[in-house]
Design an enzyme around this catalytic site. Structure first.
Site, PDB file in Angstrom:
ATOM      1  N   CYS B  88       0.855  -1.202   0.000  1.00  0.00           N
ATOM      2  CA  CYS B  88       0.000   0.000   0.000  1.00  0.00           C
ATOM      3  C   CYS B  88       0.886   1.245   0.000  1.00  0.00           C
ATOM      4  CB  CYS B  88      -0.880   0.027   1.245  1.00  0.00           C
ATOM      5  SG  CYS B  88      -1.819  -1.472   1.562  1.00  0.00           S
ATOM      6  N   CYS B  91       2.376   3.051  -3.280  1.00  0.00           N
ATOM      7  CA  CYS B  91       1.565   4.042  -4.008  1.00  0.00           C
ATOM      8  C   CYS B  91       1.173   5.206  -3.102  1.00  0.00           C
ATOM      9  CB  CYS B  91       0.297   3.418  -4.562  1.00  0.00           C
ATOM     10  SG  CYS B  91       0.574   2.292  -5.935  1.00  0.00           S
ATOM     11  N   HIS B  92       0.683   4.860  -1.901  1.00  0.00           N
ATOM     12  CA  HIS B  92       0.053   5.885  -1.052  1.00  0.00           C
ATOM     13  C   HIS B  92       1.031   6.548  -0.100  1.00  0.00           C
ATOM     14  CE1 HIS B  92      -3.963   4.767  -2.382  1.00  0.00           C
ATOM     15  NE2 HIS B  92      -3.682   3.505  -2.163  1.00  0.00           N
ATOM     16  N   CYS B 126      -8.647  -2.170  -4.224  1.00  0.00           N
ATOM     17  CA  CYS B 126      -7.277  -1.720  -4.464  1.00  0.00           C
ATOM     18  C   CYS B 126      -6.336  -2.922  -4.458  1.00  0.00           C
ATOM     19  CB  CYS B 126      -6.891  -0.741  -3.357  1.00  0.00           C
ATOM     20  SG  CYS B 126      -5.753   0.526  -3.866  1.00  0.00           S
ATOM     21  N   CYS B 194     -35.979   2.271  17.279  1.00  0.00           N
ATOM     22  CA  CYS B 194     -35.051   2.334  18.412  1.00  0.00           C
ATOM     23  C   CYS B 194     -34.198   3.604  18.333  1.00  0.00           C
ATOM     24  CB  CYS B 194     -34.111   1.128  18.421  1.00  0.00           C
ATOM     25  SG  CYS B 194     -34.773  -0.298  19.282  1.00  0.00           S
ATOM     26  N   HIS B 195     -33.519   3.784  17.195  1.00  0.00           N
ATOM     27  CA  HIS B 195     -32.409   4.741  17.169  1.00  0.00           C
ATOM     28  C   HIS B 195     -32.817   6.181  16.872  1.00  0.00           C
ATOM     29  CE1 HIS B 195     -29.663   1.460  17.796  1.00  0.00           C
ATOM     30  NE2 HIS B 195     -30.163   0.810  16.760  1.00  0.00           N
ATOM     31  N   ARG B 232     -21.837  -5.200  12.899  1.00  0.00           N
ATOM     32  CA  ARG B 232     -22.757  -4.574  13.861  1.00  0.00           C
ATOM     33  C   ARG B 232     -24.191  -4.572  13.310  1.00  0.00           C
ATOM     34  NH1 ARG B 232     -24.346  -3.349  18.959  1.00  0.00           N
ATOM     35  NH2 ARG B 232     -26.160  -4.223  17.994  1.00  0.00           N
ATOM     36  N   CYS B 236     -27.627  -6.336  14.863  1.00  0.00           N
ATOM     37  CA  CYS B 236     -28.901  -5.669  15.101  1.00  0.00           C
ATOM     38  C   CYS B 236     -30.017  -6.458  14.432  1.00  0.00           C
ATOM     39  CB  CYS B 236     -28.862  -4.244  14.553  1.00  0.00           C
ATOM     40  SG  CYS B 236     -28.645  -3.003  15.845  1.00  0.00           S
TER      41      CYS B 236
END
Lengths: 107, 275
Positions: B88, B91-92, B126, B194-195, B232, B236
């Site tokens: 990575c 390039c970065h 990538c 709920c949220h 996550r 839920c």
């Protein structure tokens, strides 16, 4: 992938000062009580012992057991006696062994 | 070897809890079916609903277990991979500079799929295109480590409004909004009930947060590991007794886009700690 360990303590200390040392290591701490979705038991894979040596003198030791959290975090205190090296060793199931060293400067 | 996912256990133990669940379901049916957006000044990160111990864990890198993933990601960033033999970093460059604020701009529009793409998806893309390396699975240790390392570089920065920056995302935002408000699962519950409508109250002894995705990937104490937003969301859905989509499903990307838009301007705190 080798285990990642995180060690934190003051790199410089006054002689006689009580310093806090914090350690954390990446480890699944698999208890041995769980099963896969196919019902096969997952073998226990935990760290069983941790030792901290200060210039080759053992200053802290802990025995670890199943049901401890993954990535165990241990914080303890020692007296900054002299400049030198702190060695941290974790050993466990399946021949697991990780060692880290760090310098401390005492003035 | 696949471990039994810890989040699946509450379902297996559900038998004894029926009276409580029925009461909860009756309570939720009594709620109005429409949801109002949370006014912008009233928005709170999940951090605000945590206890002091968990907050201290997140605030101190030496106590935050996600730091281990960040360190691993940093090592992977510099490691050459794939047929192209490129890392990575080739390039970065230094991620501390090149990746500043990058995670705060995801999900973004992806030309290849003509839809939104999340940070994990971009890393996978990538890796396939530039490194010509074998793909990393969603929720694999390596992908979580890389995304935690990249996301760490956005800590403290505001979540960007990706839809304002790219109008092509607008239809996907609306789809995400519709998903968020759609009742689903055996207890016919929507995310919004709920949220949006009941945040701050408690559900089975836990505070209901507002569901802002400002800390992902994050270390969840219940998981005993780092996990992504998609994990996550699956949790839920299982809790709502709905069938979760497969990892990488477009529904998750639409939802992630809506959640990021809903949290626009809030502070990034990745990698966070949650209970």
């Amino acid at each position: 992938m080798t285990a990642q360990a995180l060690i934190h303590f003051p790199k410089k200390a006054r002689r006689g000062e009580v310093i806090e040392i914090r350690t954390m290591i990446s480890h699944p701490m698999e208890t041995g009580f769980r099963r896969t979705q196919q019902g096969e038991p997952i073998p226990r894979n935990i760290i069983t012992a941790f030792v901290c040596r200060y210039n080759d003198v053992e200053v802290f030791r802990a025995d670890l057991f199943p049901a401890l959290t993954a990535n165990p975090f241990l914080a303890f205190h020692t007296v900054a006696a002299e400049s030198g090296t702190l060695t941290f060793t974790w050993t466990g199931d399946d021949g697991f062994r990780a060692e880290e060293r760090a310098k401390i400067e005492v003035g | 070897m696949t471990a039994f996912p810890r989040e699946a256990f509450p379902r297996l133990r559900g038998e004894k809890r029926r009276p409580a669940l029925a009461a909860a379901a009756a309570f939720l049916f009594a709620l109005p079916a429409f949801a109002a957006d949370i006014p912008l000044p009233d928005r709170r990160s999940g951090y605000a609903f945590m206890g002091p111990d968990t907050r201290a864990m997140q605030d101190d890198d030496t106590q935050n277990p996600a730091t281990l993933a960040v360190l691993e990601g940093e090592a992977l960033w510099a490691r050459k991979a794939g047929a192209a033999g490129r890392a990575c970093a080739d390039c970065h460059g230094d991620a501390r500079e090149s990746m500043t604020g990058a995670a705060a701009r995801y999900p973004r529009f992806d030309d290849a799929s003509a839809g939104p793409i999340d940070l994990e998806g971009r890393i996978m893309q990538c890796r396939a295109r530039r490194q010509e390396a074998p793909p990393l699975a969603r929720e694999s240790r390596e992908l979580l480590a890389l995304s935690a390392f990249v996301a760490r570089q956005s800590r403290g920065l505001p979540v960007a409004d990706a839809v304002a920056a790219d109008a092509r995302l607008a239809p996907f935002l609306e789809r995400g909004r519709a998903l968020f408000r759609r009742r689903q699962g055996q207890i016919a519950l929507s995310c919004a009930q709920c949220h949006d409508d009941n945040w701050g109250k408690s559900l089975a002894g836990n505070a209901i947060p507002q569901a802002h995705p400002t800390g992902y990937p994050l270390y969840r104490l219940e998981w005993q590991s780092v996990g992504s937003l998609q994990r996550r969301l699956r949790n839920c859905m299982i809790g709502m007794r709905a069938e979760p989509y497969a990892y990488g499903a477009p529904e998750y990307l639409d939802l992630a886009l809506y959640l990021a838009w809903r949290a626009r301007g809030m502070t990034m705190e990745a990698p966070a700690v949650r209970p």
